[in-house]
Design an enzyme around this catalytic site. Structure first.
Site, PDB file in Angstrom:
ATOM      1  N   SER A  53       0.850  -1.245   0.001  1.00  0.00           N
ATOM      2  CA  SER A  53       0.208  -0.048   0.055  1.00  0.00           C
ATOM      3  C   SER A  53       0.874   1.092  -0.099  1.00  0.00           C
ATOM      4  O   SER A  53       0.567   2.197  -0.882  1.00  0.00           O
ATOM      5  CB  SER A  53      -0.872   0.048   1.210  1.00  0.00           C
ATOM      6  OG  SER A  53      -1.933  -0.980   1.018  1.00  0.00           O
TER       7      SER A  53
ATOM      8  N   THR B  89      -5.547  -3.482   7.721  1.00  0.00           N
ATOM      9  CA  THR B  89      -5.605  -4.963   6.954  1.00  0.00           C
ATOM     10  C   THR B  89      -5.589  -5.767   8.064  1.00  0.00           C
ATOM     11  O   THR B  89      -6.013  -5.445   9.086  1.00  0.00           O
ATOM     12  CB  THR B  89      -4.145  -4.971   6.057  1.00  0.00           C
ATOM     13  OG1 THR B  89      -4.141  -6.140   5.377  1.00  0.00           O
ATOM     14  CG2 THR B  89      -3.056  -4.828   7.083  1.00  0.00           C
TER      15      THR B  89
ATOM     16  N   LYS C 169     -10.072  -5.599  10.746  1.00  0.00           N
ATOM     17  CA  LYS C 169     -11.065  -4.967   9.939  1.00  0.00           C
ATOM     18  C   LYS C 169     -12.591  -5.169  10.614  1.00  0.00           C
ATOM     19  O   LYS C 169     -13.151  -4.088  10.551  1.00  0.00           O
ATOM     20  CB  LYS C 169     -11.348  -5.568   8.463  1.00  0.00           C
ATOM     21  CG  LYS C 169     -10.191  -5.425   7.650  1.00  0.00           C
ATOM     22  CD  LYS C 169     -10.273  -5.940   6.241  1.00  0.00           C
ATOM     23  CE  LYS C 169      -9.064  -5.694   5.489  1.00  0.00           C
ATOM     24  NZ  LYS C 169      -9.370  -6.225   4.120  1.00  0.00           N
TER      25      LYS C 169
ATOM     26  N   GLY D  67     -13.449 -19.987   1.447  1.00  0.00           N
ATOM     27  CA  GLY D  67     -13.256 -19.126   2.797  1.00  0.00           C
ATOM     28  C   GLY D  67     -14.307 -18.294   3.132  1.00  0.00           C
ATOM     29  O   GLY D  67     -14.966 -17.865   2.182  1.00  0.00           O
TER      30      GLY D  67
ATOM     31  N   GLY E 178     -14.028 -16.178   5.927  1.00  0.00           N
ATOM     32  CA  GLY E 178     -13.405 -15.321   6.861  1.00  0.00           C
ATOM     33  C   GLY E 178     -13.338 -13.939   6.739  1.00  0.00           C
ATOM     34  O   GLY E 178     -14.308 -13.505   5.929  1.00  0.00           O
TER      35      GLY E 178
ATOM     36  N   THR F  52      -6.923 -13.896  -3.801  1.00  0.00           N
ATOM     37  CA  THR F  52      -6.648 -12.847  -3.054  1.00  0.00           C
ATOM     38  C   THR F  52      -5.178 -12.446  -2.623  1.00  0.00           C
ATOM     39  O   THR F  52      -4.992 -11.333  -2.217  1.00  0.00           O
ATOM     40  CB  THR F  52      -7.730 -12.635  -1.864  1.00  0.00           C
ATOM     41  OG1 THR F  52      -7.356 -13.496  -0.924  1.00  0.00           O
ATOM     42  CG2 THR F  52      -9.139 -12.419  -2.539  1.00  0.00           C
TER      43      THR F  52
ATOM     44  N   GLY G 211      -4.167 -11.291  -6.377  1.00  0.00           N
ATOM     45  CA  GLY G 211      -4.783 -10.249  -5.819  1.00  0.00           C
ATOM     46  C   GLY G 211      -4.395  -8.644  -6.125  1.00  0.00           C
ATOM     47  O   GLY G 211      -4.921  -7.787  -5.421  1.00  0.00           O
TER      48      GLY G 211
END
Length: 279
Positions: free
Chosen positions: A16, A60, A64, A125, A127, A224, A245
């Protein structure tokens, strides 16, 4: 002085800063974006720091869901999924938003040159990554959002959340241990979203049994994880369309940038920043 940060635990791998600073530089705003390691125990204290010192934050794993509880207010999309990856801070007030869903939507359309309308999406997934994106995709005109997860109860909870907002949505949940059930869902999916943590380590196994995949099947896989994983290598060997991702990270980051600045993000600059930046 840093006015924007990405935080996580861990966070050192994040791309990022490279891509966000490229977007800021493209607008003549310097490089105001950094990173900070923050644990779950430190998150409430960090919010108080951010309230007084920052203009924006990207969040991240694993923060979250906790961030959604700490923000002063939530946007509609953050409230729906109960997940926050972006903080917008103005006059000491912290608003939480989630740009992960729109990031995945835009990435799928860009990478595969297809719209989502009428399609069947399968999440591997259930999560944090799936929660942050599945509700959004359910609202993109898809026919079905299905789930495979090690703990089927968790998948069923996310399925129910999607259908709460979109009652006409089709949704089936299968435990990861049910190979035949997984194979059936994979073979009728248009898009497979790999949203588990498998792939973050070099020796991680496939998220699904290899028998779920056949050569040249008409499936688009979005992993991802944004570096080479066992799933991406298998897809290349079987000639199944698959991408990592990277584009999702860029697109959700661009959406965050636009929320903070009101300026349209330079996507090409962000791609260059991602490729060049590492951290």
């Amino acid at each position: 002085m840093e006015k924007y940060l990405v935080i996580g635990d861990p966070v050192g791998h994040s791309r990022s800063p490279g891509m966000q600073n490229a977007a800021f530089e493209a607008c003549g705003m310097g490089r105001p974006y950094g990173m900070r390691h923050v644990t779950s125990q430190e998150l409430p204290e960090f919010f108080e720091y951010a309230r007084k010192n920052l203009a924006g934050v990207n969040i991240t794993v694993p923060h979250k869901l906790q961030a959604a509880l700490l923000a002063d207010e939530l946007t509609d999309r953050a409230e729906k999924c109960g997940s926050v990856n972006t903080l917008i801070i103005r006059d000491g007030k912290i608003a939480g938003d989630s740009t992960d869903g729109v990031g995945l939507e835009k990435a799928l359309e860009y990478c595969f040159n297809e719209t989502l309308s009428g399609k069947t999406v399968l999440f591997c997934g259930a999560g944090g990554a799936a929660r942050a994106t599945a509700v959004h995709l359910a609202g993109c005109g898809v026919k079905a959002v299905n789930f495979i997860n090690r703990t089927v109860k968790k998948a069923e909870e996310l399925s129910s959340l999607c259908r709460k907002f979109y009652p006409a949505l089709e949704s089936v949940c299968v435990p990861a241990a049910d190979t035949a059930g997984c194979r059936a869902l994979v073979q009728r999916a248009d898009f497979l979203i790999q949203a588990t943590s498998l792939g973050l380590k070099d020796d991680d196994p496939l998220p699904l049994d290899e028998s779920c995949f056949v050569p040249e099947m008409k499936l688009r896989i979005f992993d991802t994880v944004y570096w080479q994983t066992a799933l991406q290598k298998l897809a290349a060997r079987l000639q199944i369309s698959c991408v990592g991702g990277k584009e999702m990270l860029i697109r959700q980051g661009a959406a965050s940038f636009e929320l903070w600045t009101g300026i349209k993000a330079d996507i090409e600059a962000m791609r260059r920043g991602f490729d060049e930046g590492g951290i």
